[in-house]
Enzyme design. Structure first.
Site, PDB file in Angstrom:
ATOM      1  N   ILE A 123       5.432  -3.145   0.006  1.00  0.00           N
ATOM      2  CA  ILE A 123       5.623  -1.988  -0.871  1.00  0.00           C
ATOM      3  C   ILE A 123       4.617  -0.966  -0.362  1.00  0.00           C
ATOM      4  O   ILE A 123       3.406  -1.147  -0.495  1.00  0.00           O
ATOM      5  CB  ILE A 123       5.396  -2.330  -2.353  1.00  0.00           C
ATOM      6  CG1 ILE A 123       6.470  -3.313  -2.824  1.00  0.00           C
ATOM      7  CG2 ILE A 123       5.422  -1.054  -3.193  1.00  0.00           C
ATOM      8  CD1 ILE A 123       6.334  -3.730  -4.271  1.00  0.00           C
ATOM      9  N   PRO A 124       5.087   0.108   0.261  1.00  0.00           N
ATOM     10  CA  PRO A 124       4.235   0.972   1.088  1.00  0.00           C
ATOM     11  C   PRO A 124       3.331   1.955   0.330  1.00  0.00           C
ATOM     12  O   PRO A 124       3.520   3.159   0.369  1.00  0.00           O
ATOM     13  CB  PRO A 124       5.263   1.720   1.940  1.00  0.00           C
ATOM     14  CG  PRO A 124       6.460   1.815   1.049  1.00  0.00           C
ATOM     15  CD  PRO A 124       6.493   0.519   0.291  1.00  0.00           C
ATOM     16  N   CYS A 125       2.304   1.417  -0.309  1.00  0.00           N
ATOM     17  CA  CYS A 125       1.366   2.276  -1.033  1.00  0.00           C
ATOM     18  C   CYS A 125       0.549   3.158  -0.089  1.00  0.00           C
ATOM     19  O   CYS A 125      -0.012   4.169  -0.519  1.00  0.00           O
ATOM     20  CB  CYS A 125       0.466   1.441  -1.926  1.00  0.00           C
ATOM     21  SG  CYS A 125      -0.387   0.100  -1.097  1.00  0.00           S
ATOM     22  N   HIS A 126       0.516   2.821   1.191  1.00  0.00           N
ATOM     23  CA  HIS A 126      -0.216   3.646   2.162  1.00  0.00           C
ATOM     24  C   HIS A 126       0.453   5.000   2.371  1.00  0.00           C
ATOM     25  O   HIS A 126      -0.146   5.898   2.949  1.00  0.00           O
ATOM     26  CB  HIS A 126      -0.366   2.904   3.506  1.00  0.00           C
ATOM     27  CG  HIS A 126       0.939   2.538   4.142  1.00  0.00           C
ATOM     28  ND1 HIS A 126       1.663   1.424   3.770  1.00  0.00           N
ATOM     29  CD2 HIS A 126       1.666   3.148   5.115  1.00  0.00           C
ATOM     30  CE1 HIS A 126       2.770   1.354   4.487  1.00  0.00           C
ATOM     31  NE2 HIS A 126       2.799   2.404   5.315  1.00  0.00           N
TER      32      HIS A 126
END
Length: 156
Positions: A123-126
């Site tokens: 889950i691409p929180c970056h």
């Protein structure tokens, strides 16, 4: 709380720790940021995550296709669901993400939910950046965030 098994996996970017339950992947820890937990050998799901991470790190995978078993508040789950929709190579601000979850004034609350994402990268929180510029916070450290964004072709 569901039973969680932990396994270490060696990827092209280092050794990660994976937590999984019967329902799917529950946690992903970056190298040198592991909690002390008993380890189990990787099962098929964890080995599949390793393959998908290596493909992502090589630039040949843009999305992950694994069952997740996330536990959080309804607000956290909503934020994580919106995070998962941010396309590869694109970024949004915390304020934009707050608007996407239906509360445009909740940028700080959204930031807290982003910070508790249990499966970063998957889950691409970056891909969330501060409106004022800069890289913002990232649990594993700013160099990891820069490295992931550079991989996706995002300059910060």
């Amino acid at each position: 709380m569901r039973d969680i098994r932990y396994s270490a996996i060696e990827t092209t970017w280092g050794k990660f720790l994976v937590g999984r339950s019967e329902g799917g992947i529950r946690a992903l820890y970056f190298p040198n940021r592991f909690p002390r937990v008993p380890l189990s050998p990787p099962d098929e799901l964890v080995r599949t995550l390793k393959v998908e991470l290596d493909e992502y790190f090589a630039g040949s995978r843009r999305n992950f296709d694994l069952p997740l078993d996330l536990e959080g508040t309804p607000f956290q789950l909503k934020v994580w669901g919106e995070l998962a929709k941010i396309p590869y190579g694109e970024t949004v601000t915390y304020g934009e993400l707050a608007g996407r979850v239906g509360n445009p004034r909740a940028a700080r609350a959204v930031g807290q939910a982003v910070g508790t994402n249990p499966v970063p990268i998957v889950i691409p929180c970056h891909r969330v950046l501060p409106k004022r510029g800069g890289i913002g916070n990232f649990g594993p450290g700013p160099e990891w965030k820069r490295r992931l964004l550079r991989l996706e072709g995002v300059s910060v």
